[in-house]
Design a protein around this motif. Structure first.
Motif, PDB file in Angstrom:
ATOM      1  N   VAL A  40       0.829  -1.199   0.000  1.00 28.53           N
ATOM      2  CA  VAL A  40       0.000   0.000   0.000  1.00 28.53           C
ATOM      3  C   VAL A  40       0.867   1.254   0.000  1.00 28.53           C
ATOM      4  CG1 VAL A  40      -1.992  -1.091   1.104  1.00 28.53           C
ATOM      5  CG2 VAL A  40      -0.242   0.000   2.517  1.00 28.53           C
ATOM      6  N   THR A  41       2.163   1.093   0.129  1.00 30.46           N
ATOM      7  CA  THR A  41       3.070   2.223   0.139  1.00 30.46           C
ATOM      8  C   THR A  41       3.523   2.552  -1.282  1.00 30.46           C
ATOM      9  OG1 THR A  41       5.183   3.068   0.991  1.00 30.46           O
ATOM     10  CG2 THR A  41       5.065   0.724   0.567  1.00 30.46           C
ATOM     11  N   THR A  42       4.003   3.768  -1.465  1.00 30.04           N
ATOM     12  CA  THR A  42       4.546   4.161  -2.768  1.00 30.04           C
ATOM     13  C   THR A  42       6.048   3.902  -2.839  1.00 30.04           C
ATOM     14  OG1 THR A  42       4.848   6.436  -1.983  1.00 30.04           O
ATOM     15  CG2 THR A  42       2.781   5.920  -3.138  1.00 30.04           C
ATOM     16  N   ASN A  43       6.634   3.392  -1.754  1.00 22.60           N
ATOM     17  CA  ASN A  43       8.068   3.092  -1.725  1.00 22.60           C
ATOM     18  C   ASN A  43       8.391   1.940  -2.665  1.00 22.60           C
ATOM     19  OD1 ASN A  43       8.152   4.984   0.306  1.00 22.60           O
ATOM     20  ND2 ASN A  43       8.337   3.494   1.952  1.00 22.60           N
ATOM     21  N   GLU A  44       9.618   1.915  -3.149  1.00 20.83           N
ATOM     22  CA  GLU A  44      10.076   0.805  -3.981  1.00 20.83           C
ATOM     23  C   GLU A  44      10.123  -0.473  -3.144  1.00 20.83           C
ATOM     24  OE1 GLU A  44      14.129  -0.719  -6.250  1.00 20.83           O
ATOM     25  OE2 GLU A  44      14.011   1.343  -5.538  1.00 20.83           O
ATOM     26  N   ILE A  45       9.514  -1.527  -3.640  1.00 25.84           N
ATOM     27  CA  ILE A  45       9.514  -2.811  -2.929  1.00 25.84           C
ATOM     28  C   ILE A  45      10.903  -3.410  -2.971  1.00 25.84           C
ATOM     29  CG2 ILE A  45       8.606  -5.164  -2.952  1.00 25.84           C
ATOM     30  CD1 ILE A  45       6.006  -4.032  -4.104  1.00 25.84           C
ATOM     31  N   LYS A  46      11.370  -3.904  -1.818  1.00 19.28           N
ATOM     32  CA  LYS A  46      12.687  -4.533  -1.712  1.00 19.28           C
ATOM     33  C   LYS A  46      12.547  -5.882  -1.019  1.00 19.28           C
ATOM     34  CE  LYS A  46      15.075  -0.133  -1.309  1.00 19.28           C
ATOM     35  NZ  LYS A  46      15.858   0.737  -0.423  1.00 19.28           N
ATOM     36  N   VAL A  47      13.490  -6.763  -1.263  1.00 21.11           N
ATOM     37  CA  VAL A  47      13.535  -8.046  -0.558  1.00 21.11           C
ATOM     38  C   VAL A  47      13.707  -7.757   0.930  1.00 21.11           C
ATOM     39  CG1 VAL A  47      14.820 -10.192  -0.252  1.00 21.11           C
ATOM     40  CG2 VAL A  47      14.489  -9.257  -2.549  1.00 21.11           C
ATOM     41  N   SER A  48      12.945  -8.465   1.755  1.00 24.18           N
ATOM     42  CA  SER A  48      12.971  -8.240   3.200  1.00 24.18           C
ATOM     43  C   SER A  48      13.301  -9.531   3.930  1.00 24.18           C
ATOM     44  CB  SER A  48      11.600  -7.722   3.660  1.00 24.18           C
ATOM     45  OG  SER A  48      11.305  -6.487   3.028  1.00 24.18           O
ATOM     46  N   PRO A  49      14.007  -9.418   5.061  1.00 22.29           N
ATOM     47  CA  PRO A  49      14.382 -10.626   5.815  1.00 22.29           C
ATOM     48  C   PRO A  49      13.204 -11.202   6.585  1.00 22.29           C
ATOM     49  CG  PRO A  49      15.109  -8.667   6.984  1.00 22.29           C
ATOM     50  CD  PRO A  49      14.524  -8.196   5.671  1.00 22.29           C
ATOM     51  N   LEU A  50      13.241 -12.520   6.757  1.00 22.31           N
ATOM     52  CA  LEU A  50      12.251 -13.176   7.615  1.00 22.31           C
ATOM     53  C   LEU A  50      12.962 -14.079   8.608  1.00 22.31           C
ATOM     54  CD1 LEU A  50      11.568 -16.445   6.958  1.00 22.31           C
ATOM     55  CD2 LEU A  50      10.578 -15.459   4.941  1.00 22.31           C
ATOM     56  N   VAL A  80       8.217 -10.969   9.094  1.00 25.16           N
ATOM     57  CA  VAL A  80       8.895 -10.264   8.009  1.00 25.16           C
ATOM     58  C   VAL A  80       9.057  -8.817   8.445  1.00 25.16           C
ATOM     59  CG1 VAL A  80       8.858  -9.552   5.586  1.00 25.16           C
ATOM     60  CG2 VAL A  80       7.888 -11.771   6.256  1.00 25.16           C
ATOM     61  N   ASN A  81      10.305  -8.374   8.510  1.00 22.96           N
ATOM     62  CA  ASN A  81      10.632  -7.003   8.869  1.00 22.96           C
ATOM     63  C   ASN A  81      10.871  -6.258   7.555  1.00 22.96           C
ATOM     64  OD1 ASN A  81      11.487  -4.656  10.001  1.00 22.96           O
ATOM     65  ND2 ASN A  81      13.174  -5.548  11.166  1.00 22.96           N
ATOM     66  N   TRP A  82       9.862  -5.541   7.072  1.00 23.08           N
ATOM     67  CA  TRP A  82       9.906  -4.941   5.746  1.00 23.08           C
ATOM     68  C   TRP A  82      11.049  -3.951   5.618  1.00 23.08           C
ATOM     69  CZ3 TRP A  82       7.425  -7.981   2.783  1.00 23.08           C
ATOM     70  CH2 TRP A  82       6.285  -8.626   3.232  1.00 23.08           C
ATOM     71  N   SER A  83      11.885  -4.143   4.607  1.00 20.83           N
ATOM     72  CA  SER A  83      13.069  -3.309   4.369  1.00 20.83           C
ATOM     73  C   SER A  83      12.722  -1.944   3.800  1.00 20.83           C
ATOM     74  CB  SER A  83      14.021  -4.006   3.390  1.00 20.83           C
ATOM     75  OG  SER A  83      14.445  -5.242   3.895  1.00 20.83           O
ATOM     76  N   TYR A  84      11.534  -1.768   3.278  1.00 18.96           N
ATOM     77  CA  TYR A  84      11.188  -0.549   2.557  1.00 18.96           C
ATOM     78  C   TYR A  84      10.094   0.283   3.238  1.00 18.96           C
ATOM     79  CZ  TYR A  84       7.274  -3.392   1.045  1.00 18.96           C
ATOM     80  OH  TYR A  84       6.169  -4.193   1.037  1.00 18.96           O
ATOM     81  N   SER A  85       9.658  -0.139   4.449  1.00 19.69           N
ATOM     82  CA  SER A  85       8.603   0.620   5.129  1.00 19.69           C
ATOM     83  C   SER A  85       8.742   0.477   6.639  1.00 19.69           C
ATOM     84  CB  SER A  85       7.220   0.126   4.686  1.00 19.69           C
ATOM     85  OG  SER A  85       6.940  -1.137   5.250  1.00 19.69           O
ATOM     86  N   ASP A  86       7.893   1.189   7.366  1.00 21.75           N
ATOM     87  CA  ASP A  86       7.875   1.136   8.830  1.00 21.75           C
ATOM     88  C   ASP A  86       6.894   0.085   9.336  1.00 21.75           C
ATOM     89  OD1 ASP A  86       9.699   3.178   9.006  1.00 21.75           O
ATOM     90  OD2 ASP A  86       8.194   4.747   9.267  1.00 21.75           O
ATOM     91  N   SER A  87       6.704  -0.977   8.581  1.00 24.73           N
ATOM     92  CA  SER A  87       5.739  -2.016   8.935  1.00 24.73           C
ATOM     93  C   SER A  87       6.438  -3.333   9.228  1.00 24.73           C
ATOM     94  CB  SER A  87       4.752  -2.230   7.776  1.00 24.73           C
ATOM     95  OG  SER A  87       4.054  -1.047   7.498  1.00 24.73           O
ATOM     96  N   ILE A  88       5.708  -4.204   9.890  1.00 19.44           N
ATOM     97  CA  ILE A  88       6.192  -5.549  10.178  1.00 19.44           C
ATOM     98  C   ILE A  88       4.995  -6.487  10.074  1.00 19.44           C
ATOM     99  CG2 ILE A  88       5.862  -5.469  12.685  1.00 19.44           C
ATOM    100  CD1 ILE A  88       8.742  -6.787  12.813  1.00 19.44           C
ATOM    101  N   THR A  89       5.234  -7.697   9.583  1.00 17.26           N
ATOM    102  CA  THR A  89       4.148  -8.664   9.430  1.00 17.26           C
ATOM    103  C   THR A  89       4.520  -9.965  10.113  1.00 17.26           C
ATOM    104  OG1 THR A  89       3.493  -7.711   7.305  1.00 17.26           O
ATOM    105  CG2 THR A  89       2.703  -9.926   7.779  1.00 17.26           C
ATOM    106  N   VAL A  90       3.568 -10.540  10.849  1.00 11.67           N
ATOM    107  CA  VAL A  90       3.757 -11.863  11.439  1.00 11.67           C
ATOM    108  C   VAL A  90       2.809 -12.832  10.740  1.00 11.67           C
ATOM    109  CG1 VAL A  90       4.597 -11.053  13.669  1.00 11.67           C
ATOM    110  CG2 VAL A  90       2.148 -11.361  13.333  1.00 11.67           C
ATOM    111  N   PHE A  91       3.342 -13.988  10.403  1.00 11.13           N
ATOM    112  CA  PHE A  91       2.578 -15.052   9.766  1.00 11.13           C
ATOM    113  C   PHE A  91       2.535 -16.245  10.702  1.00 11.13           C
ATOM    114  CE2 PHE A  91       4.046 -12.643   6.168  1.00 11.13           C
ATOM    115  CZ  PHE A  91       3.170 -12.877   5.116  1.00 11.13           C
TER     116      PHE A  91
END
Length: 149
Positions: free
Chosen positions: A60-70, A89-100
């Motif tokens: 949902v961000t306009t930032n360039e998507i980058k590979v992020s570590p998990l 997943v600690n997103w490399s391109y935004s201030d967000s984090i996702t847990v699966f």
């Protein structure tokens, strides 16, 4: 003659029984989900801890998507071959984090599928906007076969 036939029958059943055991799910490898995102799990250690990378196909961000570590953990107590797991997943391109969280299933044909549910937490500037900070969803991942297989 009858004894030999019985012996051969028992022997063939014993030797063929290994093919009846269910295939165990292996998280290591390349996976793609129903939205086209790619995940690679590099290694799982003896304690069930694993790491890898995630490249999302949606944002949902306009930032360039980058590979992020998990980083994740596999439930090692499940010896039935269809383990539960969780990863962040600690997103490399935004201030967000996702847990699966999810489970790996192996169908009757040996196809592995990861069924997951996730929570994505976005950073908010103030408490008043906290209500819109968390999103929830589901994804289904299937294994990407390498060229060698």
């Amino acid at each position: 003659m009858v004894q030999a036939t019985v012996f051969l029958l028992v022997l063939s059943l014993a030797l063929g029984a290994h093919s009846l055991s269910p295939k165990k799910c292996n998280l290591i490898g390349h996976w793609v989900n129903d939205l086209g995102s790619n995940m690679t799990i590099s290694a799982v250690n003896g304690d069930g801890v694993f790491s890898g990378s995630y490249l999302t196909a949606v944002t949902v961000t306009t930032n360039e998507i980058k590979v992020s570590p998990l980083q994740g953990s596999l439930q090692r107590k499940n010896r039935k071959g269809q383990p539960t797991f969780g990863f962040t997943v600690n997103w490399s391109y935004s201030d967000s984090i996702t847990v699966f969280t999810g489970q790996c299933f192996v169908d009757k044909d040996g196809k592995e599928t990861l069924k997951t549910m996730w929570l994505l937490r976005s950073r908010m500037d103030n408490l008043e906007n906290d209500w819109k900070a968390t999103r929830v969803g589901t994804n289904i991942f299937t294994r990407v076969q390498s060229q060698k297989e």
